[in-house]
Design an enzyme around this catalytic site. Structure first.
Site, PDB file in Angstrom:
ATOM      1  CB  SER A 212      -0.934  -0.107   1.007  1.00 45.26           C
ATOM      2  OG  SER A 212      -1.866   0.988   1.048  1.00 45.26           O
TER       3      SER A 212
ATOM      4  CG  ASP B 162      -7.074  -3.208  -3.171  1.00 41.92           C
ATOM      5  OD1 ASP B 162      -7.644  -2.125  -2.378  1.00 41.92           O
ATOM      6  OD2 ASP B 162      -5.973  -3.217  -2.949  1.00 41.92           O
TER       7      ASP B 162
ATOM      8  CG  HIS C 137      -5.711  -2.216   0.559  1.00 47.31           C
ATOM      9  ND1 HIS C 137      -5.020  -1.853  -0.589  1.00 47.31           N
ATOM     10  CD2 HIS C 137      -5.130  -1.640   1.660  1.00 47.31           C
ATOM     11  CE1 HIS C 137      -4.039  -1.058  -0.175  1.00 47.31           C
ATOM     12  NE2 HIS C 137      -4.269  -0.946   1.075  1.00 47.31           N
TER      13      HIS C 137
END
Length: 276
Positions: A97, A226, A255
């Site tokens: 991320s 996601d 995610h």
């Protein structure tokens, strides 16, 4: 516990596990977590002879909380100081991320002479913000609403994120882990309000040129469900910009892949590390 005192005086916490002479793998965590988010991967690879390193980004976890300089360039420079301090060469950098943006910016600011490979998992690259060149990205209004939610009640917001979109626990028939929710919440609340608030701005960063310039192998892993960094704006666009990219799409994947798809992430990481 090991700390590095950075050039600006801030103390950065890090973990250095596994075989001290093994091939180094350096992990950069997502928002608003810390190095503990990588424990499954660090244990797996450390047990197989790798040297595994992860740090708490400034303002997060056990690192000092800074009022200013909570930005992508500073994080990349902090990472460079840590790698120099530990004399890490020929490393594979793994970012999840926001951490994916951090390691990408690292290569843009410090090159790849110390880096052998990159792994981008659910990464905010190449441009998470919705713009004319990133039409599938996240609208600015979403980022603004997240900032507003933090100002109103950060603890409530930091409970709803892992309970819902981060791990995909809001999907029908999802197997919900209360332990994961609580662990995410604990890590998030350990981080400073200011650092986690400032981090949202980093999601507006354009990494396209840095990805185009990369001349090392890059593994891109992204879930096609996601809800935080949409696949269409994230992994699907990242792979198009890479000279030596390889893609793994996790169908139905959320995610928080390092925690939800532990065995698959570990297997894909090990395979990529072993490739010559």
């Amino acid at each position: 516990m090991p700390y590095l005192t950075l050039k600006d005086g801030l103390n950065l916490f890090y973990k250095d596990w596994g075989n001290a002479t093994g091939q180094p793998v350096v992990f950069s965590h997502g928002w608003p977590l810390n190095a503990d988010a990588w424990e499954n991967q660090m244990f797996f690879l450390g047990d197989r002879g790798y040297r595994v390193i992860a740090h708490d980004r400034r303002g997060h976890g056990r690192s000092d909380q800074s009022w200013a300089r909570n930005d992508i360039n500073t994080w990349a420079d902090d990472l460079h100081e840590l790698m120099a301090h530990l004399n890490i060469k020929d490393a594979t950098l793994v970012g999840h991320s926001t951490g994916g943006g951090e390691i990408t910016r690292y290569t843009g600011r410090h090159g790849t002479s110390w880096v052998k490979k990159l792994v981008l998992i659910s990464s905010i690259t190449p441009l998470m913000l919705q713009t004319p060149v990133s039409p599938h990205g996240v609208p600015m209004s979403v980022f603004d609403s997240q900032r507003a939610a933090m100002r109103e009640d950060r603890s409530a917001f930091f409970y709803e994120v892992p309970k819902g979109p981060f791990f995909g626990f809001n999907r029908p028939n999802a197997t919900v882990s209360e332990g994961l929710i609580q662990n995410w919440f604990n890590q998030g609340m350990q981080a400073s309000f200011k650092s986690t608030y400032d981090t949202i701005r980093s999601w507006e960063t354009d990494f396209r040129q840095e990805l185009k310039d990369l001349n090392i192998p890059v593994l891109v892993i992204h879930g096609d469900d996601d809800q935080v960094v949409p696949f269409a704006a994230g992994g699907n666009e990242t792979i198009k910009l890479l000279k030596k990219g390889k893609m793994r799409v996790y169908h139905g994947g959320p995610h928080g892949l390092p925690s939800i798809e532990v065995d698959r992430i570990n297997t894909d990481l090990l395979q990529f590390l072993e490739e010559r």
